[in-house]
Design an enzyme around this catalytic site. Structure first.
Site, PDB file in Angstrom:
ATOM      1  N   TYR A 145     -42.522 -19.612  28.580  1.00 54.32           N
ATOM      2  CA  TYR A 145     -42.116 -19.153  29.901  1.00 54.32           C
ATOM      3  C   TYR A 145     -41.097 -18.048  29.730  1.00 54.32           C
ATOM      4  CZ  TYR A 145     -39.902 -19.335  34.579  1.00 54.32           C
ATOM      5  OH  TYR A 145     -39.391 -19.028  35.821  1.00 54.32           O
ATOM      6  N   ASP A 240     -37.816 -13.820  22.988  1.00 55.18           N
ATOM      7  CA  ASP A 240     -37.175 -14.273  24.215  1.00 55.18           C
ATOM      8  C   ASP A 240     -36.196 -15.381  23.818  1.00 55.18           C
ATOM      9  OD1 ASP A 240     -38.260 -15.662  27.434  1.00 55.18           O
ATOM     10  OD2 ASP A 240     -36.313 -15.516  26.463  1.00 55.18           O
ATOM     11  N   LYS A 268     -28.620 -17.518  30.047  1.00 55.08           N
ATOM     12  CA  LYS A 268     -27.976 -18.829  29.888  1.00 55.08           C
ATOM     13  C   LYS A 268     -26.601 -18.741  29.212  1.00 55.08           C
ATOM     14  CE  LYS A 268     -32.543 -20.961  29.874  1.00 55.08           C
ATOM     15  NZ  LYS A 268     -32.630 -21.621  31.180  1.00 55.08           N
TER      16      LYS A 268
END
Ligand code: KE4
Length: 431
Positions: A145, A240, A268
């Site tokens: 994702y 990623d 994050k």
């Protein structure tokens, strides 16, 4: 005994004004059922909900809280900074300071662009790769994702077709056509997709450790093979690292696995709990980014001073205390061993995958190495386990397709409590 009266009331109200009652779907407990607990406050590794139930937190806000919630040094830095306004929309020295720190901490990068989410960072990285190579297509992996921008909401093309298909209404076939999908950990499949699209692929984007199909590790040599193929085919390799960045190691997955990415994406942890994403690469690649180059990308609140001071303060803590990573890995290993012992006795089929301070449990009897094997996890059992653990004060991600994130404020006493709760939960599931 836990009761969720206040959370239930709040969820009813929330659903009147917010789609599904949440601002991000996973929070609504759709895949585990029941009412999401509404959190009132958190400190260290302990969450308190609106009914004053307390939980040991294994979500850590989906990664950012690697040193625990309400870390005093971060809170104080935000308090100091916020006095001088929350945003200017003009350059500040702090943005250079955090960019320099990231360049110092992360291998193989020379320049960084700040954005406001992991989605925005992934979306921008693909645009940069296309602008730099002049090619349109890119490969992503099933089960990985990369945020919700159109070109990533693509499911694997049916059968041998290498073209993706929209995975959500609102994504056009035209967009899907430029997104190719391959199987995680299957280098031959990657080679096949490349052969079918010779000279048309700008980038391969990969979660070096996948966290969005549960925690799934790269097989030995997989990342190295991707690097080799990208070098041979002049394709950019994009890591990623929204989850793995500053979590697996100071330098993220590039440092942890010793494999170079051409573009690294962060989120994050980089924002210390504030909305921050970033993409980074060599000066040559990043020179295509506006206003230095022609590839446009912008953001009103990119580099926001409050978000920057939160991220900068957290990253400095991690940079100055590298022992954090060995401590976190040791705690995650201890948890893994304790859970393994209880699951082995339980009679349930299971697998536990762990990398650094990322871990997840699958109720299945096959090794989980990609989306197909992750999907064999028994979806009736995980919800039961989730709720049994929740009522014993253990807050796991509400989906079998998510990684857990440990914070370094977890104590061994909390880990033992978690293992004991798993033992009791598995017993209760058999009743
Ligand atoms: P955000 O746009 O949510 O900041 O980042 C998107 C993203 C990009 N890349 C990876 C590897 C990610 O894991 C994410 C977001 N992760 C999810 C957890 N699976 C965030 C939780 C949520 O969607 O609410």
């Amino acid at each position: 005994m836990y009761q969720y009266k206040r959370s239930s009331e709040l969820f009813d109200q929330a659903q009147k004004y917010i789609p599904g009652g949440v601002n991000s779907p996973v929070r609504a407990y759709k895949s585990v059922g029941g009412t999401p607990v509404f959190i009132k406050k958190a400190k260290g590794s302990i969450l308190t909900d609106e009914d004053d139930n307390e939980y040991i937190d294994y979500i850590s806000s989906w990664g950012p809280m690697i040193l625990g919630h309400a870390l005093p040094v971060v809170i104080n830095a935000i308090k100091d900074k916020v006095e001088n306004s929350t945003s200017f929309g003009a350059p500040t020295k702090l943005e250079t300071q955090i960019a320099k720190l990231i360049v110092d901490m992360v291998p193989n990068i020379e320049m960084v662009r700040m954005v406001n989410s992991g989605t925005e960072a992934c979306m921008s990285a693909i645009r940069v790769a296309r602008g730099y190579t002049g090619r349109n297509k890119f490969i992503k992996f099933e089960g990985c994702y990369h945020g919700h921008s159109d070109s990533f909401l693509i499911k694997a093309g049916s059968g041998a077709s290498t073209f993706g298909e929209p995975n959500s209404p609102g994504v056009t076939p035209g967009t899907a056509n430029d997104t190719l999908t391959a199987k995680y950990n299957d280098i031959e499949n990657v080679k096949q997709v490349i052969a079918n699209n010779k000279g048309e692929i700008a980038a391969i984007i990969v979660e070096a450790v996948a966290g969005n199909m549960g925690c799934v590790l790269p097989k030995k040599g997989f990342l190295e093979d991707l690097r080799q193929i990208c070098d041979k085919e002049n394709i950019l390799l994009i890591f990623d690292e929204v989850m793995s960045g500053f979590r697996l190691a100071k330098g993220g997955a590039q440092e942890y696995f010793g494999v170079k990415a051409d573009i690294a994406i962060f989120g994050k942890v980089i924002g210390g709990g504030m909305p921050v994403g970033a993409y980074a690469g060599s000066k040559e690649i990043m020179s295509v980014v506006s206003p230095m180059g022609p590839v446009y990308q912008a953001g009103t609140l990119s580099g926001n001073p409050i978000a920057m001071i939160a991220g900068y303060t957290l990253l400095k803590e991690l940079n100055n205390k590298p022992e954090t990573y060995t401590e976190l890995a040791a705690k995650c290993e201890y948890l893994h061993k304790g859970l393994d012992k209880e699951f082995a006795k339980s009679g349930f089929d299971y697998r536990i995958n762990r990398c650094g301070s990322m871990i997840s449990i699958f109720f299945t009897d096959v090794d989980v190495v990609d989306f197909e094997t992750s999907s064999t996890a028994n979806n009736e059992l995980f919800p039961k386990f989730f709720h049994e653990m929740l009522k014993r004060g253990i807050y796991l991600p509400p989906s079998t397709f998510e990684s857990y994130f440990l914070s370094n404020t977890l104590t061994y006493e909390m880990l033992d409590k978690t293992i004991q709760a798993a033992k009791e939960s598995l017993e209760a599931m058999k009743a």
